[in-house]
Design an enzyme around this catalytic site. Structure first.
Site, short mmCIF file in Angstrom:
data_model
loop_
_atom_site.label_atom_id
_atom_site.label_comp_id
_atom_site.label_asym_id
_atom_site.label_seq_id
_atom_site.Cartn_x
_atom_site.Cartn_y
_atom_site.Cartn_z
N ASP A 110 0.86 -1.20 0.00
CA ASP A 110 0.00 0.00 0.00
C ASP A 110 0.89 1.25 0.00
O ASP A 110 0.72 2.16 -0.80
CB ASP A 110 -0.91 0.00 1.24
CG ASP A 110 -1.73 -1.26 1.32
OD1 ASP A 110 -2.57 -1.48 0.44
OD2 ASP A 110 -1.51 -2.06 2.25
N GLU B 151 2.06 -6.34 -5.37
CA GLU B 151 1.70 -5.55 -6.55
C GLU B 151 2.89 -4.76 -7.10
O GLU B 151 3.25 -4.89 -8.27
CB GLU B 151 0.56 -4.58 -6.18
CG GLU B 151 0.19 -3.65 -7.31
CD GLU B 151 -1.11 -2.91 -7.10
OE1 GLU B 151 -2.02 -3.44 -6.44
OE2 GLU B 151 -1.23 -1.78 -7.62
O1 TRH Z 1 4.63 -6.12 0.49
P1 TRH Z 1 3.72 -6.66 -0.53
O2 TRH Z 1 3.34 -8.06 -0.39
O3 TRH Z 1 2.45 -5.76 -0.59
C1 TRH Z 1 1.12 -6.26 -0.70
C2 TRH Z 1 0.53 -6.01 -2.02
O4 TRH Z 1 0.64 -4.69 -2.41
C3 TRH Z 1 -0.92 -6.41 -2.00
O5 TRH Z 1 -1.50 -6.19 -3.24
C4 TRH Z 1 -1.62 -5.61 -0.96
O6 TRH Z 1 -2.94 -5.95 -0.92
C5 TRH Z 1 -0.94 -5.90 0.34
O7 TRH Z 1 0.42 -5.55 0.27
C6 TRH Z 1 -1.58 -5.16 1.47
O8 TRH Z 1 4.40 -6.50 -1.98
P2 TRH Z 1 4.60 -5.24 -2.95
O9 TRH Z 1 3.31 -4.73 -3.45
O10 TRH Z 1 5.57 -5.65 -3.95
O11 TRH Z 1 5.25 -4.12 -2.04
C7 TRH Z 1 6.55 -4.20 -1.56
C8 TRH Z 1 7.18 -2.82 -1.55
O12 TRH Z 1 8.36 -2.82 -0.76
C9 TRH Z 1 7.59 -2.37 -2.94
O13 TRH Z 1 7.34 -0.99 -3.11
C10 TRH Z 1 9.10 -2.61 -2.96
C11 TRH Z 1 9.45 -2.30 -1.53
N1 TRH Z 1 10.69 -2.89 -1.05
C12 TRH Z 1 11.79 -2.07 -0.88
O14 TRH Z 1 11.72 -0.87 -1.17
N2 TRH Z 1 12.94 -2.59 -0.38
C13 TRH Z 1 13.06 -3.92 -0.05
O15 TRH Z 1 14.16 -4.34 0.42
C14 TRH Z 1 11.92 -4.76 -0.26
C15 TRH Z 1 12.04 -6.22 0.07
C16 TRH Z 1 10.76 -4.22 -0.75
#
Ligand code: TRH
Length: 385
Positions: free
Chosen positions: A38, A290
Protein backbone atom coordinates in the site's frame (compact mmCIF):
# COMPACT_ATOMS: atom_id res chain seq x y z
CA UNK A 1 12.45 21.64 -16.13
CA UNK A 2 10.97 24.87 -17.49
CA UNK A 3 8.38 26.56 -15.29
CA UNK A 4 6.09 29.17 -16.71
CA UNK A 5 3.17 30.83 -14.94
CA UNK A 6 2.32 27.73 -12.96
CA UNK A 7 2.75 25.49 -15.95
CA UNK A 8 5.53 22.96 -16.32
CA UNK A 9 6.89 21.52 -19.48
CA UNK A 10 8.72 18.23 -19.50
CA UNK A 11 10.19 16.33 -22.37
CA UNK A 12 11.44 12.80 -21.81
CA UNK A 13 12.83 10.01 -23.92
CA UNK A 14 10.08 7.62 -22.72
CA UNK A 15 7.44 10.13 -23.77
CA UNK A 16 8.92 12.18 -26.58
CA UNK A 17 5.83 14.31 -27.05
CA UNK A 18 6.05 17.65 -25.30
CA UNK A 19 3.47 17.51 -22.54
CA UNK A 20 2.34 20.53 -20.61
CA UNK A 21 0.54 20.15 -17.31
CA UNK A 22 -0.45 22.76 -14.79
CA UNK A 23 1.19 22.34 -11.41
CA UNK A 24 -1.47 20.94 -9.08
CA UNK A 25 -1.50 20.19 -5.38
CA UNK A 26 -2.17 16.51 -4.75
CA UNK A 27 -3.39 14.98 -1.50
CA UNK A 28 -2.82 11.24 -1.59
CA UNK A 29 -4.30 9.15 1.22
CA UNK A 30 -2.90 5.74 2.08
CA UNK A 31 -3.87 3.29 4.80
CA UNK A 32 -1.37 0.54 5.47
CA UNK A 33 -3.34 -2.71 5.62
CA UNK A 34 -0.41 -5.12 5.87
CA UNK A 35 2.90 -5.79 4.15
CA UNK A 36 4.51 -2.96 2.20
CA UNK A 37 2.53 -2.64 -1.02
CA UNK A 38 0.00 0.00 0.00
CA UNK A 39 2.76 2.37 0.99
CA UNK A 40 5.13 1.11 -1.71
CA UNK A 41 2.72 1.91 -4.55
CA UNK A 42 1.63 5.21 -2.98
CA UNK A 43 5.20 6.33 -2.47
CA UNK A 44 6.20 5.44 -6.01
CA UNK A 45 3.20 7.38 -7.31
CA UNK A 46 4.16 10.40 -5.18
CA UNK A 47 7.77 10.31 -6.38
CA UNK A 48 6.75 10.05 -10.00
CA UNK A 49 4.28 12.94 -9.72
CA UNK A 50 6.87 15.09 -7.95
CA UNK A 51 9.50 14.30 -10.58
CA UNK A 52 7.09 15.79 -13.14
CA UNK A 53 6.79 19.00 -11.14
CA UNK A 54 3.56 18.26 -9.24
CA UNK A 55 3.23 19.19 -5.53
CA UNK A 56 2.33 16.18 -3.43
CA UNK A 57 1.20 15.56 0.14
CA UNK A 58 1.09 11.93 1.23
CA UNK A 59 -1.22 11.28 4.18
CA UNK A 60 -0.41 7.89 5.68
CA UNK A 61 -1.49 6.24 8.92
CA UNK A 62 1.79 4.34 9.34
CA UNK A 63 4.83 5.80 7.60
CA UNK A 64 7.34 3.64 9.48
CA UNK A 65 8.38 1.64 6.37
CA UNK A 66 9.49 4.86 4.68
CA UNK A 67 12.47 4.89 7.04
CA UNK A 68 14.05 2.13 4.91
CA UNK A 69 12.02 2.42 1.71
CA UNK A 70 12.80 6.11 1.26
CA UNK A 71 15.29 7.26 3.92
CA UNK A 72 16.11 10.43 1.98
CA UNK A 73 12.50 11.35 1.24
CA UNK A 74 11.79 13.07 -2.05
CA UNK A 75 11.82 16.72 -3.10
CA UNK A 76 8.26 17.82 -3.80
CA UNK A 77 6.66 15.19 -1.56
CA UNK A 78 5.54 16.08 1.95
CA UNK A 79 4.64 13.18 4.22
CA UNK A 80 1.88 13.90 6.74
CA UNK A 81 0.58 11.69 9.52
CA UNK A 82 -2.99 10.53 8.96
CA UNK A 83 -4.09 11.03 12.54
CA UNK A 84 -7.61 10.72 13.85
CA UNK A 85 -8.88 13.38 13.68
CA UNK A 86 -6.67 14.79 10.98
CA UNK A 87 -4.64 17.82 11.95
CA UNK A 88 -5.50 20.39 9.30
CA UNK A 89 -3.86 23.44 10.77
CA UNK A 90 -2.26 25.46 8.00
CA UNK A 91 -3.41 23.00 5.33
CA UNK A 92 -4.92 24.54 2.23
CA UNK A 93 -7.14 22.23 0.20
CA UNK A 94 -5.46 20.99 -2.95
CA UNK A 95 -6.89 20.34 -6.39
CA UNK A 96 -6.54 16.56 -6.50
CA UNK A 97 -7.62 14.01 -3.91
CA UNK A 98 -6.43 10.45 -4.33
CA UNK A 99 -7.64 7.60 -2.17
CA UNK A 100 -5.26 4.73 -2.67
CA UNK A 101 -6.91 1.31 -2.80
CA UNK A 102 -10.35 2.46 -1.70
CA UNK A 103 -9.24 3.81 1.67
CA UNK A 104 -11.84 6.29 2.86
CA UNK A 105 -10.34 9.77 2.91
CA UNK A 106 -10.69 11.50 6.27
CA UNK A 107 -14.15 13.19 6.20
CA UNK A 108 -12.82 16.37 7.80
CA UNK A 109 -10.41 16.70 4.89
CA UNK A 110 -13.14 16.15 2.33
CA UNK A 111 -15.20 18.80 4.08
CA UNK A 112 -12.51 21.45 3.52
CA UNK A 113 -12.21 20.53 -0.16
CA UNK A 114 -15.95 20.42 -0.68
CA UNK A 115 -16.31 23.80 1.02
CA UNK A 116 -13.71 25.30 -1.26
CA UNK A 117 -15.37 23.87 -4.34
CA UNK A 118 -18.81 25.03 -3.29
CA UNK A 119 -17.41 28.49 -2.64
CA UNK A 120 -16.26 28.44 -6.26
CA UNK A 121 -12.57 28.65 -5.40
CA UNK A 122 -11.48 25.20 -6.46
CA UNK A 123 -12.38 22.37 -8.76
CA UNK A 124 -11.54 19.12 -7.04
CA UNK A 125 -10.62 15.96 -8.93
CA UNK A 126 -11.31 13.05 -6.59
CA UNK A 127 -9.64 9.83 -7.69
CA UNK A 128 -10.04 6.35 -6.29
CA UNK A 129 -6.85 4.54 -7.31
CA UNK A 130 -7.57 0.82 -7.41
CA UNK A 131 -5.46 -2.30 -7.07
CA UNK A 132 -3.70 -3.66 -10.15
CA UNK A 133 -5.35 -6.51 -12.01
CA UNK A 134 -5.27 -7.91 -15.53
CA UNK A 135 -8.88 -9.10 -15.27
CA UNK A 136 -11.43 -8.02 -17.88
CA UNK A 137 -13.50 -5.89 -15.47
CA UNK A 138 -10.61 -3.39 -15.27
CA UNK A 139 -11.18 -2.08 -18.80
CA UNK A 140 -14.91 -1.76 -18.09
CA UNK A 141 -14.43 0.06 -14.79
CA UNK A 142 -11.50 2.33 -15.55
CA UNK A 143 -12.52 5.99 -15.52
CA UNK A 144 -16.06 5.43 -14.24
CA UNK A 145 -17.54 8.13 -12.07
CA UNK A 146 -19.59 7.87 -8.91
CA UNK A 147 -21.49 10.88 -7.58
CA UNK A 148 -21.08 11.29 -3.82
CA UNK A 149 -24.57 11.51 -2.36
CA UNK A 150 -23.95 11.66 1.37
CA UNK A 151 -21.48 13.00 3.89
CA UNK A 152 -19.25 16.05 3.70
CA UNK A 153 -18.41 15.34 0.05
CA UNK A 154 -22.05 15.27 -1.13
CA UNK A 155 -22.20 16.91 -4.53
CA UNK A 156 -18.66 15.93 -5.50
CA UNK A 157 -17.89 13.09 -7.88
CA UNK A 158 -15.35 10.30 -7.41
CA UNK A 159 -13.61 8.75 -10.38
CA UNK A 160 -12.17 5.27 -10.50
CA UNK A 161 -8.70 4.88 -11.90
CA UNK A 162 -7.58 1.33 -12.59
CA UNK A 163 -3.97 0.43 -13.27
CA UNK A 164 -3.69 -2.32 -15.83
CA UNK A 165 -1.92 -4.03 -18.68
CA UNK A 166 -3.85 -2.80 -21.72
CA UNK A 167 -4.26 0.56 -23.47
CA UNK A 168 -7.84 0.86 -22.16
CA UNK A 169 -6.68 0.89 -18.54
CA UNK A 170 -4.69 3.35 -16.46
CA UNK A 171 -1.43 1.53 -17.26
CA UNK A 172 1.53 0.84 -14.99
CA UNK A 173 3.76 3.11 -12.93
CA UNK A 174 6.86 3.76 -15.00
CA UNK A 175 9.13 6.73 -14.45
CA UNK A 176 10.06 8.70 -17.57
CA UNK A 177 13.79 8.03 -17.07
CA UNK A 178 13.51 4.29 -16.33
CA UNK A 179 15.11 3.09 -19.56
CA UNK A 180 18.01 5.50 -19.35
CA UNK A 181 18.73 4.44 -15.76
CA UNK A 182 18.60 0.79 -16.76
CA UNK A 183 20.99 1.39 -19.65
CA UNK A 184 23.52 2.97 -17.28
CA UNK A 185 23.23 0.23 -14.66
CA UNK A 186 26.13 -2.14 -13.99
CA UNK A 187 25.14 -5.30 -12.17
CA UNK A 188 28.69 -6.33 -11.26
CA UNK A 189 29.38 -3.01 -9.60
CA UNK A 190 26.05 -3.01 -7.74
CA UNK A 191 26.52 -6.53 -6.38
CA UNK A 192 30.04 -5.72 -5.26
CA UNK A 193 28.92 -2.48 -3.60
CA UNK A 194 26.39 -4.48 -1.62
CA UNK A 195 28.96 -6.96 -0.40
CA UNK A 196 27.51 -9.79 -2.47
CA UNK A 197 30.21 -12.18 -3.58
CA UNK A 198 29.25 -13.11 -7.07
CA UNK A 199 31.30 -15.25 -9.38
CA UNK A 200 30.69 -14.75 -13.11
CA UNK A 201 28.70 -17.72 -14.39
CA UNK A 202 26.83 -18.01 -11.11
CA UNK A 203 23.08 -17.54 -11.49
CA UNK A 204 21.67 -14.79 -9.27
CA UNK A 205 18.12 -15.15 -7.97
CA UNK A 206 16.15 -12.77 -5.73
CA UNK A 207 13.53 -14.00 -3.30
CA UNK A 208 10.70 -11.70 -2.16
CA UNK A 209 7.74 -13.85 -1.15
CA UNK A 210 5.29 -14.77 1.59
CA UNK A 211 5.46 -18.44 2.71
CA UNK A 212 5.05 -20.70 -0.35
CA UNK A 213 4.55 -24.33 0.67
CA UNK A 214 6.95 -25.41 -2.06
CA UNK A 215 9.84 -23.18 -1.04
CA UNK A 216 11.79 -26.29 0.11
CA UNK A 217 11.32 -27.77 -3.39
CA UNK A 218 12.71 -24.62 -4.95
CA UNK A 219 15.75 -24.81 -2.68
CA UNK A 220 16.26 -28.44 -3.72
CA UNK A 221 16.07 -27.49 -7.39
CA UNK A 222 18.61 -24.73 -6.97
CA UNK A 223 20.93 -27.01 -4.99
CA UNK A 224 20.87 -29.80 -7.56
CA UNK A 225 21.12 -27.80 -10.81
CA UNK A 226 24.28 -27.91 -12.90
CA UNK A 227 24.79 -24.13 -12.55
CA UNK A 228 25.54 -22.72 -9.14
CA UNK A 229 23.13 -20.16 -7.75
CA UNK A 230 23.39 -17.21 -5.40
CA UNK A 231 20.00 -16.68 -3.76
CA UNK A 232 19.45 -13.13 -2.48
CA UNK A 233 16.78 -13.26 0.19
CA UNK A 234 14.91 -10.09 1.15
CA UNK A 235 14.25 -9.39 4.83
CA UNK A 236 11.00 -10.06 6.67
CA UNK A 237 8.65 -12.84 5.64
CA UNK A 238 10.85 -14.15 2.80
CA UNK A 239 13.86 -14.39 5.04
CA UNK A 240 11.89 -16.06 7.86
CA UNK A 241 10.41 -18.57 5.40
CA UNK A 242 13.81 -19.37 3.85
CA UNK A 243 15.53 -19.74 7.22
CA UNK A 244 12.87 -22.06 8.53
CA UNK A 245 12.94 -24.21 5.35
CA UNK A 246 16.73 -24.43 5.47
CA UNK A 247 16.83 -25.30 9.18
CA UNK A 248 14.38 -28.11 8.53
CA UNK A 249 16.38 -29.39 5.57
CA UNK A 250 19.62 -29.30 7.53
CA UNK A 251 17.96 -31.32 10.26
CA UNK A 252 16.24 -33.91 8.05
CA UNK A 253 18.74 -34.19 5.20
CA UNK A 254 22.05 -32.56 6.10
CA UNK A 255 23.55 -33.41 2.69
CA UNK A 256 20.88 -31.55 0.66
CA UNK A 257 23.35 -28.83 -0.44
CA UNK A 258 26.57 -30.67 0.25
CA UNK A 259 28.26 -29.55 -2.97
CA UNK A 260 27.54 -25.89 -2.10
CA UNK A 261 25.81 -25.34 -5.45
CA UNK A 262 23.38 -23.01 -3.71
CA UNK A 263 24.75 -20.02 -1.79
CA UNK A 264 22.45 -17.78 0.18
CA UNK A 265 22.80 -14.11 1.09
CA UNK A 266 20.31 -12.45 3.42
CA UNK A 267 19.84 -8.84 2.40
CA UNK A 268 19.07 -5.83 4.55
CA UNK A 269 16.00 -3.75 3.65
CA UNK A 270 16.88 -1.75 0.54
CA UNK A 271 15.44 1.60 -0.36
CA UNK A 272 12.95 1.51 -3.22
CA UNK A 273 15.50 2.66 -5.78
CA UNK A 274 17.98 -0.03 -4.73
CA UNK A 275 15.21 -2.61 -4.68
CA UNK A 276 14.91 -1.97 -8.42
CA UNK A 277 18.66 -2.42 -8.75
CA UNK A 278 18.37 -5.78 -7.03
CA UNK A 279 15.79 -6.89 -9.61
CA UNK A 280 17.94 -5.60 -12.48
CA UNK A 281 20.90 -7.61 -11.10
CA UNK A 282 19.18 -10.99 -11.05
CA UNK A 283 18.68 -13.75 -13.61
CA UNK A 284 15.38 -14.66 -11.96
CA UNK A 285 13.19 -12.63 -9.62
CA UNK A 286 10.64 -14.02 -7.20
CA UNK A 287 8.30 -11.15 -6.35
CA UNK A 288 4.98 -10.72 -4.58
CA UNK A 289 2.05 -8.36 -4.06
CA UNK A 290 1.70 -5.55 -6.55
CA UNK A 291 4.54 -3.08 -6.75
CA UNK A 292 7.41 -5.56 -6.95
CA UNK A 293 5.59 -7.40 -9.74
CA UNK A 294 5.54 -4.29 -11.90
CA UNK A 295 9.17 -3.57 -11.07
CA UNK A 296 10.14 -7.12 -12.03
CA UNK A 297 8.35 -6.72 -15.34
CA UNK A 298 10.35 -3.57 -16.06
CA UNK A 299 13.52 -5.44 -15.01
CA UNK A 300 12.81 -7.71 -17.97
CA UNK A 301 14.23 -10.83 -16.34
CA UNK A 302 12.34 -14.10 -15.83
CA UNK A 303 9.98 -13.61 -12.89
CA UNK A 304 7.73 -15.63 -10.65
CA UNK A 305 4.91 -13.85 -8.84
CA UNK A 306 3.41 -14.80 -5.53
CA UNK A 307 0.05 -13.08 -5.60
CA UNK A 308 -1.42 -11.57 -2.43
CA UNK A 309 -3.83 -14.29 -1.27
CA UNK A 310 -7.51 -13.45 -0.76
CA UNK A 311 -9.69 -15.49 1.57
CA UNK A 312 -12.30 -16.27 -1.13
CA UNK A 313 -9.59 -17.42 -3.58
CA UNK A 314 -10.39 -14.46 -5.87
CA UNK A 315 -6.64 -14.31 -6.45
CA UNK A 316 -6.77 -17.50 -8.53
CA UNK A 317 -8.57 -15.74 -11.41
CA UNK A 318 -6.37 -12.70 -10.95
CA UNK A 319 -3.26 -14.82 -11.32
CA UNK A 320 -4.58 -16.53 -14.48
CA UNK A 321 -5.47 -13.14 -15.97
CA UNK A 322 -1.93 -11.94 -15.36
CA UNK A 323 -0.45 -15.08 -16.93
CA UNK A 324 -2.67 -14.47 -19.97
CA UNK A 325 -1.64 -10.82 -20.09
CA UNK A 326 2.03 -11.72 -20.34
CA UNK A 327 1.32 -14.66 -22.64
CA UNK A 328 3.14 -16.97 -20.24
CA UNK A 329 4.41 -20.27 -21.62
CA UNK A 330 2.87 -23.44 -20.19
CA UNK A 331 5.81 -24.23 -17.90
CA UNK A 332 5.69 -20.75 -16.34
CA UNK A 333 1.94 -21.12 -15.76
CA UNK A 334 2.43 -24.49 -14.05
CA UNK A 335 5.25 -23.10 -11.92
CA UNK A 336 3.03 -20.18 -10.83
CA UNK A 337 0.12 -22.40 -9.87
CA UNK A 338 2.32 -24.53 -7.65
CA UNK A 339 4.27 -21.58 -6.22
CA UNK A 340 0.93 -20.02 -5.29
CA UNK A 341 -0.33 -23.18 -3.54
CA UNK A 342 -3.08 -23.58 -6.16
CA UNK A 343 -1.80 -26.86 -7.64
CA UNK A 344 0.00 -29.29 -5.34
CA UNK A 345 3.03 -29.76 -7.61
CA UNK A 346 5.70 -31.05 -7.80
CA UNK A 347 7.26 -27.75 -8.74
CA UNK A 348 7.97 -27.39 -12.45
CA UNK A 349 11.65 -27.23 -13.43
CA UNK A 350 12.95 -23.69 -13.93
CA UNK A 351 13.02 -22.83 -17.65
CA UNK A 352 14.67 -19.43 -17.63
CA UNK A 353 15.35 -18.96 -21.36
CA UNK A 354 11.69 -19.50 -22.31
CA UNK A 355 10.41 -17.47 -19.37
CA UNK A 356 12.84 -14.67 -20.13
CA UNK A 357 11.62 -14.42 -23.72
CA UNK A 358 8.00 -14.17 -22.54
CA UNK A 359 8.79 -11.46 -19.99
CA UNK A 360 10.86 -9.48 -22.48
CA UNK A 361 8.05 -9.63 -25.04
CA UNK A 362 5.50 -8.54 -22.42
CA UNK A 363 7.79 -5.72 -21.29
CA UNK A 364 8.23 -4.53 -24.88
CA UNK A 365 4.44 -4.49 -25.37
CA UNK A 366 3.87 -2.65 -22.09
CA UNK A 367 6.52 -0.07 -22.91
CA UNK A 368 4.43 0.93 -25.93
CA UNK A 369 1.57 1.95 -23.64
CA UNK A 370 1.35 5.26 -21.82
CA UNK A 371 2.49 5.06 -18.20
CA UNK A 372 0.16 5.46 -15.23
CA UNK A 373 1.24 8.91 -14.05
CA UNK A 374 1.10 10.36 -17.56
CA UNK A 375 -2.42 9.00 -17.92
CA UNK A 376 -3.44 10.17 -14.47
CA UNK A 377 -2.24 13.70 -15.21
CA UNK A 378 -4.21 13.73 -18.42
CA UNK A 379 -7.28 12.31 -16.70
CA UNK A 380 -7.20 14.79 -13.82
CA UNK A 381 -6.67 17.74 -16.12
CA UNK A 382 -9.57 16.63 -18.30
CA UNK A 383 -11.81 16.37 -15.23
CA UNK A 384 -10.83 19.85 -14.10
CA UNK A 385 -11.15 21.46 -17.53
O1 TRH B 1 4.63 -6.12 0.49
P1 TRH B 1 3.72 -6.66 -0.53
O2 TRH B 1 3.34 -8.06 -0.39
O3 TRH B 1 2.45 -5.76 -0.59
C1 TRH B 1 1.12 -6.26 -0.70
C2 TRH B 1 0.53 -6.01 -2.02
O4 TRH B 1 0.64 -4.69 -2.41
C3 TRH B 1 -0.92 -6.41 -2.00
O5 TRH B 1 -1.50 -6.19 -3.24
C4 TRH B 1 -1.62 -5.61 -0.96
O6 TRH B 1 -2.94 -5.95 -0.92
C5 TRH B 1 -0.94 -5.90 0.34
O7 TRH B 1 0.42 -5.55 0.27
C6 TRH B 1 -1.58 -5.16 1.47
O8 TRH B 1 4.40 -6.50 -1.98
P2 TRH B 1 4.60 -5.24 -2.95
O9 TRH B 1 3.31 -4.73 -3.45
O10 TRH B 1 5.57 -5.65 -3.95
O11 TRH B 1 5.25 -4.12 -2.04
C7 TRH B 1 6.55 -4.20 -1.56
C8 TRH B 1 7.18 -2.82 -1.55
O12 TRH B 1 8.36 -2.82 -0.76
C9 TRH B 1 7.59 -2.37 -2.94
O13 TRH B 1 7.34 -0.99 -3.11
C10 TRH B 1 9.10 -2.61 -2.96
C11 TRH B 1 9.45 -2.30 -1.53
N1 TRH B 1 10.69 -2.89 -1.05
C12 TRH B 1 11.79 -2.07 -0.88
O14 TRH B 1 11.72 -0.87 -1.17
N2 TRH B 1 12.94 -2.59 -0.38
C13 TRH B 1 13.06 -3.92 -0.05
O15 TRH B 1 14.16 -4.34 0.42
C14 TRH B 1 11.92 -4.76 -0.26
C15 TRH B 1 12.04 -6.22 0.07
C16 TRH B 1 10.76 -4.22 -0.75
Amino acid sequence: MATNLGTIQRMTAADPALTTWPVLNWDIFCKVVDNYGDLGVSWRLCRDLASRGQRVRLWVDDASALRWMAPLGCAGVEVRAWTQPLSLQGVAAGEVLVEAFGCEIAPEFIATNAYKQRAGGNKVAWINLEYLSAEAYVERSHGLSSPVLRGPGAGLTKHFFYPGFTPRTGGLLREPDLLQRQARFDRTVWLRQHGIEWRPGEQVVSLFCYEPDVLPQLLDQLATQAASTRLLVTPGRASAAAQSAIERKNRLDPSWNMGGTLSISYLPALDQIDFDHLLWSCDLNFVRGEDSLVRALWAGRPLVWQIYPQHDDAHHDKLEAFLDAIDAPASLRRFHRTWNNIDPGPLEALALPAWGLAIQAARARLLQQPDLVGQLLEFVNTLRA
